[in-house]
Design an enzyme around this catalytic site. Structure first.
Site, mmCIF file in Angstrom:
data_model
loop_
_atom_site.group_PDB
_atom_site.id
_atom_site.type_symbol
_atom_site.label_atom_id
_atom_site.label_comp_id
_atom_site.label_asym_id
_atom_site.label_seq_id
_atom_site.Cartn_x
_atom_site.Cartn_y
_atom_site.Cartn_z
ATOM 1 N N CYS A 1 -9.859 2.212 4.925
ATOM 2 C CA CYS A 1 -8.956 2.408 6.080
ATOM 3 C C CYS A 1 -9.518 3.426 7.066
ATOM 4 O O CYS A 1 -9.195 3.397 8.252
ATOM 5 C CB CYS A 1 -7.598 2.924 5.623
ATOM 6 S SG CYS A 1 -7.002 2.209 4.111
ATOM 7 N N ASP B 1 -4.088 5.867 -0.165
ATOM 8 C CA ASP B 1 -2.968 5.475 -1.032
ATOM 9 C C ASP B 1 -3.392 4.425 -2.036
ATOM 10 O O ASP B 1 -2.944 4.429 -3.182
ATOM 11 C CB ASP B 1 -1.812 4.963 -0.174
ATOM 12 C CG ASP B 1 -1.146 6.115 0.534
ATOM 13 O OD1 ASP B 1 -1.665 6.550 1.569
ATOM 14 O OD2 ASP B 1 -0.132 6.613 0.028
ATOM 15 N N CYS C 1 -4.377 4.906 7.952
ATOM 16 C CA CYS C 1 -3.876 4.685 6.590
ATOM 17 C C CYS C 1 -2.419 5.136 6.582
ATOM 18 O O CYS C 1 -1.907 5.630 7.580
ATOM 19 C CB CYS C 1 -4.749 5.458 5.606
ATOM 20 S SG CYS C 1 -4.563 5.019 3.874
ATOM 21 N N ASP C 2 -1.752 5.004 5.453
ATOM 22 C CA ASP C 2 -0.292 5.142 5.424
ATOM 23 C C ASP C 2 0.243 6.450 6.018
ATOM 24 O O ASP C 2 1.158 6.446 6.829
ATOM 25 C CB ASP C 2 0.222 5.063 3.986
ATOM 26 C CG ASP C 2 -0.063 3.718 3.347
ATOM 27 O OD1 ASP C 2 -0.833 2.927 3.917
ATOM 28 O OD2 ASP C 2 0.487 3.467 2.267
ATOM 29 N N LYS C 3 -0.299 7.575 5.564
ATOM 30 C CA LYS C 3 0.298 8.864 5.952
ATOM 31 C C LYS C 3 -0.271 9.397 7.262
ATOM 32 O O LYS C 3 0.327 10.269 7.892
ATOM 33 C CB LYS C 3 0.074 9.915 4.849
ATOM 34 C CG LYS C 3 0.518 9.477 3.484
ATOM 35 C CD LYS C 3 1.967 9.098 3.469
ATOM 36 C CE LYS C 3 2.360 8.384 2.200
ATOM 37 N NZ LYS C 3 1.657 7.130 1.948
ATOM 38 N N CYS D 1 -4.947 -1.684 4.463
ATOM 39 C CA CYS D 1 -4.476 -2.742 3.555
ATOM 40 C C CYS D 1 -3.728 -3.828 4.333
ATOM 41 O O CYS D 1 -2.881 -3.543 5.180
ATOM 42 C CB CYS D 1 -3.589 -2.146 2.481
ATOM 43 S SG CYS D 1 -4.492 -1.003 1.423
ATOM 44 N N GLU E 1 4.049 6.808 -5.140
ATOM 45 C CA GLU E 1 4.371 5.384 -4.988
ATOM 46 C C GLU E 1 4.213 4.688 -6.331
ATOM 47 O O GLU E 1 3.383 5.063 -7.142
ATOM 48 C CB GLU E 1 3.417 4.736 -3.979
ATOM 49 C CG GLU E 1 3.689 5.158 -2.566
ATOM 50 C CD GLU E 1 2.793 4.437 -1.563
ATOM 51 O OE1 GLU E 1 1.821 3.778 -1.997
ATOM 52 O OE2 GLU E 1 3.075 4.539 -0.364
ATOM 53 N N SER F 1 5.182 1.566 -2.712
ATOM 54 C CA SER F 1 4.173 1.182 -1.743
ATOM 55 C C SER F 1 4.742 0.075 -0.877
ATOM 56 O O SER F 1 5.628 -0.681 -1.301
ATOM 57 C CB SER F 1 2.949 0.664 -2.491
ATOM 58 O OG SER F 1 2.197 -0.162 -1.653
HETATM 59 FE FE1 FES Z 1 -5.026 2.923 3.418
HETATM 60 FE FE2 FES Z 1 -3.813 1.019 1.958
HETATM 61 S S1 FES Z 1 -5.137 2.609 1.245
HETATM 62 S S2 FES Z 1 -3.641 1.412 4.069
#
Ligand code: FES
Length: 561
Positions: free
Chosen positions: A52, A84, A125-127, A197, A449, A475
């Site tokens: 990511c 993540d 990425c997520d955070k 992801c 998660e 997640s």
């Molecule tokens: Fe970064 Fe899934 S590990 S979006």
């Protein structure tokens, strides 16, 4: 005009009060003619260790070129990231949610300390995304978020794959449903390169909804990481930032109660991650706006779930671009009166003006977005549940595919790894409500998660036969009958701490109640006997996190008294 655009950086460059600052700016290569130019901080969460993030430093260079071309000074700096995908299922995940607040703190720190006139965050990425937006809201200087883009799908024996395929392969292995060759094939081919992801998981959820909120350019969330449109977007950022400076449009002009509602409307329509609830609560608090779990439920009540996207559906984020991208989906929702068109965006125009240029969804050809009149589910999949197991709220993901109620027997796991062991021994059976507790923001710590447990459950073929509840979170890749963010968390003595193996639990999405069927007297007796566990950390970042983090129902923010 120039002196207005550099109203922060002139503190360092135009007053003779700080000759050392000027000397240092000459030292980094600026010339005399650069001193009056606005300085734009370019925050990258690029690092080599995660698909990511691996390309973000490269994208930042394109952003810088666009800044330079528009007669401004672009200064790239880095902040952290946590993968993540790589930390799911292990203790590294404790650091994931806290990383959001470190990212927010670090961007705030650099931009404020260095007197930058604006900030561009290149994130993926997520955070990273909520963290960057929280910093933008705190700083309230012209700001744009650039999403690094979704990953392309992987392939094995004709099947499209993504990160969840890898987790679910593990469950299939437990159930002896996959050959060694196919297991290895899935693991080695799920992730074909750079990008976040690929389903409507947390990263794509946040990218799409932040674009809907107006803080990134149209199509930012739709271009995959490897698409040429992503580089073009980066090069356009300079002109967009110049426009924001000239019009003095700042994040708090863009982040409003209405634009938050637009963001959450898109989350519901697309079937986005439950993490969006947590992150938008935090973004709202950073912008000093009132937003509660009940506001999220109100949006869920009126917005149907209409997207056949992973994790519960068939398509990937990369497929959205083919049907007109997120702008086409937004335009459709706007045409149906579900979007506030008057909200400002980083284009300097209203959302309605932006959407006038967007393509239309073609319901004769595309199969990803369902008409609002015949949705997958008539209301949003994110449901806020209360009840005697969650007196101050919880967040459930209920797409309707698993049904709307679940009634079963509690099976307690004090740590998420226990469920993996139990699954491998066949101890988790149809009818169980698996309770994973002491996984909250303080108890985990870090509110891990549960992708590994839920994927393993799916892979073991129990996805529609058990439910999973937790004071941790899920997640965006999770699907199945799941309730997370249960508050108060077990560490604080919430009722989830008092449940015992065999208690009957009912999850009812119709009444939005999460109930353990024991009497108030029995609950009080158990509470009286309950002893708070010792914090797992007392020092370091996680020790500080336990002492400062607010509950999940308050967005897990760490900067409030
Ligand atoms: Fe970064 Fe899934 S590990 S979006």
């Amino acid at each position: 005009m120039a002196t207005e655009l550099n109203r922060f950086s002139k503190t360092l460059t135009q007053e003779v009060t700080n000759p050392a600052a000027q000397a240092m700016l000459y030292g980094i290569g600026l010339k005399e003619e650069d001193m009056a130019k606005p300085q734009i901080g370019i925050a990258s969460t690029g690092y080599e260790g995660n698909p990511c993030n691996m390309h973000l430093n490269g994208l930042s260079v394109y952003v810088k070129q666009g800044i330079t071309a528009n007669n401004m000074v672009g200064l790239i700096f880095n902040t952290i990231g946590v993968s993540d995908g790589m930390t799911n299922g292990n203790d590294g995940m404790r650091y994931s949610l806290p990383s959001r607040d470190i990212i927010a703190d670090s961007i705030e720190t650099v931009v404020a300390a260095q007197w930058y006139d604006g900030v561009i965050a290149v994130v993926g990425c997520d955070k990273n995304m909520p963290g960057a937006v929280m910093a933008m809201a705190r700083l309230d200087r012209p700001a744009i978020m650039v999403y690094g883009g979704t990953i392309r799908s992987g392939h094995w024996k004709g099947q499209k794959l993504d990160i969840v395929s890898a987790f679910e392969a593990l469950g299939k292995k437990f159930a002896n449903n996959i050959s060694d060759e196919d297991f290895k094939g899935v693991i080695q081919n799920s992730i074909p390169g750079q990008g976040a992801c690929g389903g409507m998981y947390t990263a794509n959820t946040m990218a799409a909804s932040i674009e809907a909120m107006g803080l990134s350019l149209p199509f930012s969330s739709s271009y995959p990481a490897t698409h040429t449109g992503k580089q073009e977007e980066c090069k356009k950022i300079g002109a967009a930032m110049k426009n924001l400076l000239e019009l003095n449009i700042t994040p708090r002009d863009i982040i409003t109660k209405k634009s938050l509602e637009n963001a959450l409307t898109l989350v519901m329509a697309l079937g986005g991650s439950t993490n969006a609830a947590l992150h938008f609560l935090a973004i709202a608090r950073a912008a000093d706006l009132p937003l509660t779990l009940d506001d999220i439920q109100a949006i869920s009540n009126k917005v149907p779930f209409i997207a056949d996207l992973k994790p519960s559906g068939k398509y990937f984020m990369e497929d959205i671009l083919e049907i007109g991208g997120v702008p086409a989906v937004m335009k459709y929702l706007y045409s149906k009166g579900m979007i506030h068109g008057e909200c400002l965006t980083v284009t300097g125009k209203t959302l309605a003006e932006d959407l006038a240029e967007a393509p239309d969804l073609d319901f004769d050809t595309q199969k990803i977005i369902f008409p609002l009149e015949s949705p997958i589910k008539a209301s949003g999949h994110i449901q806020i549940l209360y009840g005697n197991l969650a007196p101050t709220g919880s967040v459930a993901k209920i797409t309707g595919k698993e049904g709307l109620t679940f009634d079963g027997e509690a099976k307690i796991c004090e740590h998420e790894t226990e469920i993996i062991t139990m699954l491998s021994k066949g101890e988790i059976k149809a009818g169980h409500v698996v309770v994973i507790r002491n996984a909250g923001p303080k108890g985990g710590p870090g509110m891990s998660e549960m992708l590994k447990p839920t994927s393993a459950v799916m892979g073991a073929g129990l996805g529609d036969k058990i439910a999973l509840i937790t004071d941790g979170r899920f997640s965006g890749g999770t699907h199945g009958f799941v309730v997370g963010h249960i508050t108060p968390e077990a560490f604080d003595g919430g009722p989830i701490a008092l449940v015992k193996d065999g208690d009957r639990i009912t999850i009812d999405a119709n009444t939005r109640q999460l109930t353990v069927h024991i009497s108030d007297e029995e609950m009080a007796t158990r509470k009286a006997a309950w002893v708070q566990p010792e914090p797992k950390f007392t020092k370091g970042m996680l020790g500080r996190y336990i002492r400062t983090v607010k509950s999940a129902s308050e967005g897990c923010v760490t900067d409030e008294a």
